[in-house]
Scaffold this active site. Structure first.
Site, short mmCIF file in Angstrom:
data_model
loop_
_atom_site.label_atom_id
_atom_site.label_comp_id
_atom_site.label_asym_id
_atom_site.label_seq_id
_atom_site.Cartn_x
_atom_site.Cartn_y
_atom_site.Cartn_z
N LYS A 208 0.87 -1.18 0.00
CA LYS A 208 0.00 0.00 0.00
C LYS A 208 0.90 1.23 0.00
CE LYS A 208 -2.54 2.59 3.51
NZ LYS A 208 -3.61 2.53 4.50
N LYS A 210 1.09 5.19 0.73
CA LYS A 210 0.43 6.37 1.29
C LYS A 210 0.58 7.50 0.30
CE LYS A 210 -1.36 6.95 4.37
NZ LYS A 210 -2.79 6.98 4.63
N ASP A 238 -3.52 5.26 -1.16
CA ASP A 238 -4.38 5.90 -0.15
C ASP A 238 -4.02 7.38 0.04
OD1 ASP A 238 -5.81 6.69 2.06
OD2 ASP A 238 -4.67 5.49 3.50
N ASN A 240 -5.80 9.61 1.56
CA ASN A 240 -6.51 10.18 2.72
C ASN A 240 -7.47 11.30 2.33
OD1 ASN A 240 -3.74 9.27 4.53
ND2 ASN A 240 -5.76 8.84 5.36
N GLU A 263 -7.95 3.60 -1.59
CA GLU A 263 -8.38 3.84 -0.21
C GLU A 263 -8.70 5.32 -0.06
OE1 GLU A 263 -5.79 1.71 2.49
OE2 GLU A 263 -6.19 3.22 4.02
N ASN A 286 -10.70 4.08 5.94
CA ASN A 286 -10.55 4.21 7.39
C ASN A 286 -10.88 5.66 7.77
OD1 ASN A 286 -7.59 4.49 6.16
ND2 ASN A 286 -7.74 5.87 7.92
N ASP A 310 -10.21 -0.88 12.71
CA ASP A 310 -9.08 -0.52 13.56
C ASP A 310 -9.63 -0.78 14.95
OD1 ASP A 310 -7.67 1.15 15.44
OD2 ASP A 310 -6.73 2.17 13.74
N HIS A 337 -6.89 -1.33 9.32
CA HIS A 337 -6.15 -0.07 9.22
C HIS A 337 -5.09 -0.03 10.31
CE1 HIS A 337 -6.00 4.04 11.13
NE2 HIS A 337 -5.61 4.35 9.91
N ASN A 339 -2.30 2.89 12.42
CA ASN A 339 -1.55 4.12 12.65
C ASN A 339 -0.28 3.68 13.36
OD1 ASN A 339 -2.44 7.02 12.18
ND2 ASN A 339 -4.38 6.07 12.74
O1 GKR Z 1 0.65 7.26 9.32
O2 GKR Z 1 0.62 9.04 8.07
C1 GKR Z 1 0.12 8.00 8.50
C2 GKR Z 1 -1.22 7.57 7.96
O3 GKR Z 1 -1.70 8.55 7.10
C3 GKR Z 1 -2.19 7.29 9.06
O4 GKR Z 1 -2.29 8.37 9.94
C4 GKR Z 1 -3.54 6.94 8.53
O5 GKR Z 1 -4.48 6.93 9.56
O6 GKR Z 1 -2.52 4.84 7.93
C5 GKR Z 1 -3.64 5.57 7.96
C6 GKR Z 1 -4.48 5.42 6.74
O7 GKR Z 1 -4.52 4.34 6.20
O8 GKR Z 1 -5.16 6.36 6.35
MG MG Z 2 -6.19 5.01 4.96
#
Ligand code: GKR
Ligand code: MG
Length: 439
Positions: A208, A210, A238, A240, A263, A286, A310, A337, A339
């Protein structure tokens, strides 16, 4: 809250078995690498909270959750309320927290939305989860049974995780920050090199990325580079919620045959539902669905095809199984999910994941990014999987020296909340919280 009024349970039914004699909440700061996301960058240290429950039988169980100030405040209240309660008070933990249940639910986003909505119910659930896990650990140690057995028994011996790739800097832009040797990853080659190292070291076979960090074309290029390097690997991206509906639709169309799912391409039920309707690309979340209250509207609108549970948000391991039943009933997929977290949470995630029959996707975990832990023997990943422990309780031991060290760090430092926007401002003083959608 809607629905039938509930029977008051605060005085508690008669229960036999061990009683909780002491509850300890320890806030800690743990080192975190400079991982980038749409809000900014991870701080050098991030707060977590460790909960210990001791019983009159001399057994102690442990749990872990978010350690930001609002969570700690609730945890301190619950720590007082659980003393004298039976260890088997799991179903009453939410009631024991007390507080003003008539207070209006705020709907602002948590950490800029990285964790979905922030409501008092969800904050409470996230705290309850650590107490529930600690109670299950203690119950398991008391009875000689692993936590998965207390949840009805495992249906698999190993739980699969995916390699969680981040754009990142080589180091934090402040002196004396924790360091690692991963180097930076800021373009498709860097992302592929990071994935290769993850595959070599941990055996991950799905990845995955980010996203929401760079314009979508650059992130599409990174996913295509991963596809070329790992032809068989399930891939996910993902951002966000950083994309508009139109951008989400266009990225989904471009990556339709490349990703396993997207995501949170965009924010909210309406937008997610439109991206899915117009592209047919499965969407995981999430952010759009992180509480039971958000389920009906999202499922009715077909806004999410995979819920990333989560156990912290959802209120613990039993609640995660309730969510699994709900997803199964409505034909929605379930995965997990993550963190930033340590080995106590990884143990809890692995136990509950081992009991859910239709967990069809590799779960997320940040754990490989952490260079320190509060357990004596951190988990190992092989073939991308963690073995499910059959030892009593969670099957882990608290490393008290490390716990004390990380608590001293918390006391000495001034970081009390996660704040990726401020951390980014250290390197880029002009940075402000991005308005969503960014693209
Ligand atoms: O760790 O920066 C991070 C992620 O963006 C996290 O805060 C997210 O909650 O991993 C998470 C996600 O899947 O969105
Ligand atoms: Mg996410």
């Amino acid at each position: 809250m809607t629905g039938a009024s509930s029977v008051p349970v605060s005085s508690g039914p008669t229960t036999s078995g061990p009683t909780i004699t002491r509850a300890t909440v320890t806030p800690i700061l743990i080192g975190d690498p400079p991982l980038l996301n749409t809000q900014g960058v991870h701080q050098p240290y991030t707060p977590r909270m460790i909960v210990e429950l001791e019983t009159d039988a001399g057994v102690t169980g442990v749990g872990e959750t978010y350690g930001d100030t609002d969570y700690l405040t609730i945890a301190e209240r619950l720590a007082v309320a659980v003393v004298g309660q039976p260890l088997s008070c799991l179903n009453r933990l939410g009631t024991l927290v007390g507080g003003d249940s008539s207070a209006p639910e705020s709907t602002r986003l948590d950490v800029g939305g990285l964790r979905g909505v922030r409501t008092s119910t969800k904050l409470t659930a996230s705290v309850v989860s650590a107490f529930e896990v600690a109670a299950l650990d203690a119950l398991g140690r008391t009875t000689g049974l692993p936590v998965h057995a207390l949840l009805g028994g495992k249906v698999r011996d190993r739980v699969e995780y995916s390699g969680y790739l981040f754009y990142r800097w080589a180091e934090h832009p402040v002196p004396d920050a924790p360091a690692d040797d991963w180097g930076d990853a800021l373009d498709p080659d860097g992302v592929v090199a990071q994935a290769q190292r993850f595959a070599d070291r941990y055996g991950f076979t799905s990845f995955k990325l980010k996203g929401g960090v760079f314009p979508p074309e650059e992130e599409i290029a990174a996913i295509n580079a991963l596809r070329a390097a790992f032809p068989e690997a399930p891939l996910r991206l993902d951002p966000n919620g950083a994309w508009s509906v139109a951008t989400g639709i266009s990225v989904a169309n471009e990556l339709a045959n490349v990703v396993e799912y997207l995501e949170d391409p965009t924010l909210g039920v309406t937008g997610m539902s439109e991206v899915y309707r117009k592209t047919g690309v499965p969407l995981a979340t999430n952010m759009c669905v992180t509480t039971f209250a958000e389920v009906p509207a999202a499922f009715a609108a077909d806004a999410v095809q995979v819920v990333l549970s989560d156990h912290h948000f959802w209120g613990g391991l039993v609640a995660t199984r309730e969510l699994a039943a709900l997803c199964r009933t409505f034909g929605v997929g379930l995965s997990m999910h993550s963190n930033t977290h340590l080995g106590i949470s990884l143990a809890a995630m692995t136990h509950v994941a081992s009991t859910v029959p239709d967990l069809l996707y590799a779960c997320d975990t940040h754990r490989p990014w952490q260079t320190e832990d509060v357990i004596t023997e951190p988990h190992t990943f092989s073939g991308g999987c963690v073995d499910v422990s059959d030892a009593p309780g969670l099957g882990i031991e608290l490393d008290r020296d490390n716990l004390a060290r990380f608590h001293e760090r918390w006391k000495a430092g001034d970081v009390r909340n996660r704040d990726d926007v401020s951390a980014m401002r250290v390197a880029r003083p002009e940075w402000t919280q991005p308005a969503m959608p960014r693209w």
